[in-house]
Design an enzyme around this catalytic site. Structure first.
Site, mmCIF file in Angstrom:
data_model
loop_
_atom_site.group_PDB
_atom_site.id
_atom_site.type_symbol
_atom_site.label_atom_id
_atom_site.label_comp_id
_atom_site.label_asym_id
_atom_site.label_seq_id
_atom_site.Cartn_x
_atom_site.Cartn_y
_atom_site.Cartn_z
ATOM 1 N N CYS A 79 45.907 17.361 23.713
ATOM 2 C CA CYS A 79 46.057 18.292 24.552
ATOM 3 C C CYS A 79 44.401 18.275 25.765
ATOM 4 O O CYS A 79 44.111 17.428 25.207
ATOM 5 C CB CYS A 79 45.824 20.154 24.160
ATOM 6 S SG CYS A 79 45.887 20.948 25.235
ATOM 7 N N CYS A 82 41.118 21.333 25.129
ATOM 8 C CA CYS A 82 39.772 22.571 25.122
ATOM 9 C C CYS A 82 39.062 21.221 24.344
ATOM 10 O O CYS A 82 39.169 20.840 23.498
ATOM 11 C CB CYS A 82 40.045 22.833 23.304
ATOM 12 S SG CYS A 82 40.285 24.143 23.146
ATOM 13 N N CYS A 161 48.391 27.777 19.976
ATOM 14 C CA CYS A 161 47.775 27.265 20.602
ATOM 15 C C CYS A 161 46.563 28.374 19.752
ATOM 16 O O CYS A 161 46.640 29.281 19.949
ATOM 17 C CB CYS A 161 47.407 27.473 21.658
ATOM 18 S SG CYS A 161 46.023 27.301 23.186
ATOM 19 N N GLN A 285 42.058 39.053 34.972
ATOM 20 C CA GLN A 285 41.538 37.767 33.982
ATOM 21 C C GLN A 285 42.252 37.624 32.514
ATOM 22 O O GLN A 285 42.755 38.726 31.954
ATOM 23 C CB GLN A 285 39.987 38.438 33.163
ATOM 24 C CG GLN A 285 39.282 38.484 34.849
ATOM 25 C CD GLN A 285 38.700 37.242 35.724
ATOM 26 O OE1 GLN A 285 38.410 36.415 34.960
ATOM 27 N NE2 GLN A 285 38.434 37.526 36.455
ATOM 28 N N TYR A 314 38.319 39.368 47.350
ATOM 29 C CA TYR A 314 39.181 38.553 46.559
ATOM 30 C C TYR A 314 38.719 39.557 45.623
ATOM 31 O O TYR A 314 38.868 39.355 43.627
ATOM 32 C CB TYR A 314 38.447 37.746 45.923
ATOM 33 C CG TYR A 314 38.053 37.113 47.275
ATOM 34 C CD1 TYR A 314 39.065 35.698 47.498
ATOM 35 C CD2 TYR A 314 37.098 36.698 47.338
ATOM 36 C CE1 TYR A 314 38.378 35.052 48.783
ATOM 37 C CE2 TYR A 314 36.275 35.739 48.309
ATOM 38 C CZ TYR A 314 36.890 34.623 48.808
ATOM 39 O OH TYR A 314 37.298 34.120 50.126
ATOM 40 N N ASP A 383 34.369 37.436 44.647
ATOM 41 C CA ASP A 383 34.533 36.700 43.296
ATOM 42 C C ASP A 383 35.719 35.696 43.609
ATOM 43 O O ASP A 383 37.051 36.076 43.520
ATOM 44 C CB ASP A 383 35.148 37.700 42.206
ATOM 45 C CG ASP A 383 35.885 37.802 40.952
ATOM 46 O OD1 ASP A 383 35.476 36.211 40.683
ATOM 47 O OD2 ASP A 383 36.089 38.905 40.182
ATOM 48 N N CYS A 410 33.950 31.398 39.162
ATOM 49 C CA CYS A 410 34.533 30.533 38.139
ATOM 50 C C CYS A 410 34.056 29.044 37.839
ATOM 51 O O CYS A 410 34.790 28.212 38.208
ATOM 52 C CB CYS A 410 35.932 30.991 38.180
ATOM 53 S SG CYS A 410 36.755 30.748 39.126
HETATM 54 N N1 SAH Z 1 38.218 39.920 41.088
HETATM 55 C C1 SAH Z 1 39.897 40.224 40.449
HETATM 56 C C2 SAH Z 1 40.396 38.749 41.095
HETATM 57 C C3 SAH Z 1 39.122 37.218 40.994
HETATM 58 S S1 SAH Z 1 40.314 35.906 40.999
HETATM 59 C C4 SAH Z 1 39.479 40.598 38.895
HETATM 60 O O1 SAH Z 1 38.177 40.157 38.918
HETATM 61 O O2 SAH Z 1 40.672 40.425 38.374
HETATM 62 C C5 SAH Z 1 40.691 35.480 42.873
HETATM 63 C C6 SAH Z 1 41.368 36.665 43.693
HETATM 64 O O3 SAH Z 1 41.391 35.776 44.685
HETATM 65 C C7 SAH Z 1 43.369 36.172 43.482
HETATM 66 O O4 SAH Z 1 43.413 37.388 43.593
HETATM 67 C C8 SAH Z 1 42.973 35.003 44.966
HETATM 68 O O5 SAH Z 1 44.757 35.671 45.283
HETATM 69 C C9 SAH Z 1 43.179 35.991 46.376
HETATM 70 N N2 SAH Z 1 42.821 35.128 47.323
HETATM 71 C C10 SAH Z 1 42.566 33.928 46.851
HETATM 72 N N3 SAH Z 1 42.224 33.196 48.310
HETATM 73 C C11 SAH Z 1 41.888 34.434 48.904
HETATM 74 C C12 SAH Z 1 41.292 34.933 50.574
HETATM 75 N N4 SAH Z 1 41.748 33.920 51.324
HETATM 76 N N5 SAH Z 1 41.171 36.406 51.030
HETATM 77 C C13 SAH Z 1 41.249 37.507 50.026
HETATM 78 N N6 SAH Z 1 41.435 36.900 49.214
HETATM 79 C C14 SAH Z 1 41.701 35.891 48.569
#
Ligand code: SAH
Length: 476
Positions: A79, A82, A161, A285, A314, A383, A410
């Site tokens: 896989c 992991c 898993c 998340q 984001y 984010d 991330c």
């Molecule tokens: N802060 C949130 C999501 C983080 S993931 C949390 O913690 O749950 C990143 C997010 O960015 C996703 O929801 C994705 O749809 C969004 N995203 C991706 N490209 C983007 C852009 N150009 N402008 C605005 N949002 C975007």
């Protein structure tokens, strides 16, 4: 000595690369070997020779690393999930912390900051609340449902898993039997024929509630009613059964359209003491308990006093901004996926939050518009997805002069690159906090506090309480 394919050499593993391969040197040439640990002495068979490096596989462990542990997974070797399951969690944390610090120093040129020790995931196993299982036709006429093998599109059969709630595997097996009974064919990537592409499952805290999403090539699931009765009859935790339609010839898992077959359109979960509704297409998340650690870190870095305008870029379903809404004057969230923005608005109402608003737009465009409207955020949270921010967005954020920027990422390599861009425009990385949300895998989150560099006579924008943490001034 020039290494050739099939040569067998003795190697000591000195490091782990951030895709999880051990690396040792033979005559100065780096040899990458999966499934190994720092301190292993191995006999390694060379399987691929490139210009300045090689790949090898383990023939024999001559002397095992003290970091090694039993992987406890029958498909660990095949896989692709992991890559670090064969080493102890303590060793894994040290490796991940090293990756984050190294990227910040090498790519971000972050020389002086509070480099805090990595925060572990509260759960080491069973922490995921989401799984997406690819489906293909098996040789025996049945379906292959499982996970992709390392670096391939070959499916390793089996839904069990250790990273997910055990009930996920039972649901997958039930769907497999239903597909067999009703002759539902797997989608075939090569010909574009067939129907079932993926089984996508989401769960709430302790798997009390589950959403089942079947990703189909077309809009109709034959015998849908029988699927609904069988699944809900057997698994009372299932609150929602959804069809996602993905007609495209692509390896993107989800299509843009969802249709609820039965039950709720969203899954409900609690996070940071709040209730959240999440649509199938919205990001959430995957490690709920880890996310709480991540969000608490971000809130601490944001240094909120209750008077701030907070921009949450984001923002997904609004989780970060809403969890901070009680501590600020106003939250403005920005997200590009319409369903997620709808979720965010609904989530604000659900939790009685009236000081938050959400915009559906590209983060860079929305930031520009907000700036033109004269919005002056005190704190900006970013984010972004793995590729990081656009440089245009960073320019706009800096032009808004927030006191603090909290970066949640991330991908510490792109986070580091973005820190360097902020640095050019008067901001400085002040605190770096790795947070592990993905035990056993090579993924790790990073939170960075960027503050305005002090101009003469101006007060620092840094919160002062850094006691109790390790200050690491990285070597040059
Ligand atoms: N802060 C949130 C999501 C983080 S993931 C949390 O913690 O749950 C990143 C997010 O960015 C996703 O929801 C994705 O749809 C969004 N995203 C991706 N490209 C983007 C852009 N150009 N402008 C605005 N949002 C975007």
């Amino acid at each position: 000595m020039e290494l050739q394919k099939n040569d067998v050499v003795t190697l000591s593993i000195a490091d782990i690369t951030n895709d999880g391969n051990g690396v040792g040197r033979f005559d100065g040439i780096a040899v990458f070997v999966p499934g190994t640990a720092v301190g292993d002495v191995l006999r390694v068979r060379i399987v691929k020779v490139c210009k300045n490096y090689c790949y090898g596989i383990v023939e024999e462990i001559l002397s095992p690393s003290p970091d090694r542990t039993e992987p406890h997974c029958p498909v660990y070797r095949q896989c692709g999930g992991c890559s670090l399951r064969h080493i102890s969690y303590e060793a894994e944390l040290a490796i991940k912390q090293g990756w984050v610090y190294e990227n910040m120093r090498r790519i971000g040129k972050v020389e002086q900051a509070v480099f805090a020790p990595i925060l572990p995931s509260p759960k080491e196993e069973g922490y995921r609340n989401k799984a997406q299982y690819p489906v293909a036709a098996g040789e025996d006429g049945g379906l292959k449902i499982g996970f992709f093998a390392r670096r391939s599109h070959r499916i390793v059969d089996g839904g069990a898993c250790a990273l997910q709630p055990p009930v996920f595997a039972e649901i997958v097996e039930t769907i497999r039997q239903l597909c067999q009974l009703y002759h539902i064919p797997a989608y075939d990537e090569a010909s574009g024929k067939g129907l079932l592409r993926h089984i996508y499952l989401r769960s709430s805290q302790n798997a009390e509630k589950i959403m089942v999403c079947l990703v189909l090539k077309g809009p109709q699931l034959p015998h849908a009613q029988a699927f609904v009765e069988a699944l809900t009859g057997k698994f009372p935790q299932i609150r929602s059964i959804v069809i996602n339609i993905n007609p495209r010839s692509t390896n993107v898992i989800l299509g843009r359209e969802c249709r609820t077959l039965w039950g709720e359109d969203t899954i409900q979960d609690t996070l940071c003491g709040m209730e959240f509704s999440i649509s199938p297409l919205s990001f959430y998340q995957v490690n709920r308990e880890g996310a709480q650690v991540l969000y608490e870190t971000a809130r601490d870095f944001a240094g909120l006093q209750g008077t701030e305008v907070l921009l949450d870029l984001y923002c997904g379903a609004g989780t970060i901004g809403l969890s901070m809404a009680p501590y600020v004057k106003e939250v403005i969230g920005v997200e590009i996926i319409p369903d997620a923005v709808e979720d965010a608005r609904k989530n604000a109402r659900k939790n009685g939050i009236s000081n938050a608003r959400f915009l559906c737009a590209d983060a860079a465009e929305a930031a520009r518009t907000l700036r033109e409207e004269g919005i002056v955020p005190d704190v900006v949270i970013i984010d972004p997805p793995r590729k990081g921010c656009s440089s245009g967005l960073i320019d706009t954020i800096c032009a808004m002069h927030p006191q603090r920027v909290v970066m949640v990422s991330c991908n510490s390599a792109t986070a580091a690159r973005d820190c360097a861009l902020f640095e050019q425009q008067g901001y400085q990385a002040m605190r770096v906090q790795p947070v592990d949300m993905f035990p056993r895998t090579t993924h790790v989150e990073t939170v960075v506090l960027l503050g305005r560099k002090e101009a003469d006579g101006e007060e620092s924008s840094l919160p002062h309480e850094t006691a109790g943490e390790t200050v690491v001034h990285l070597p040059r």
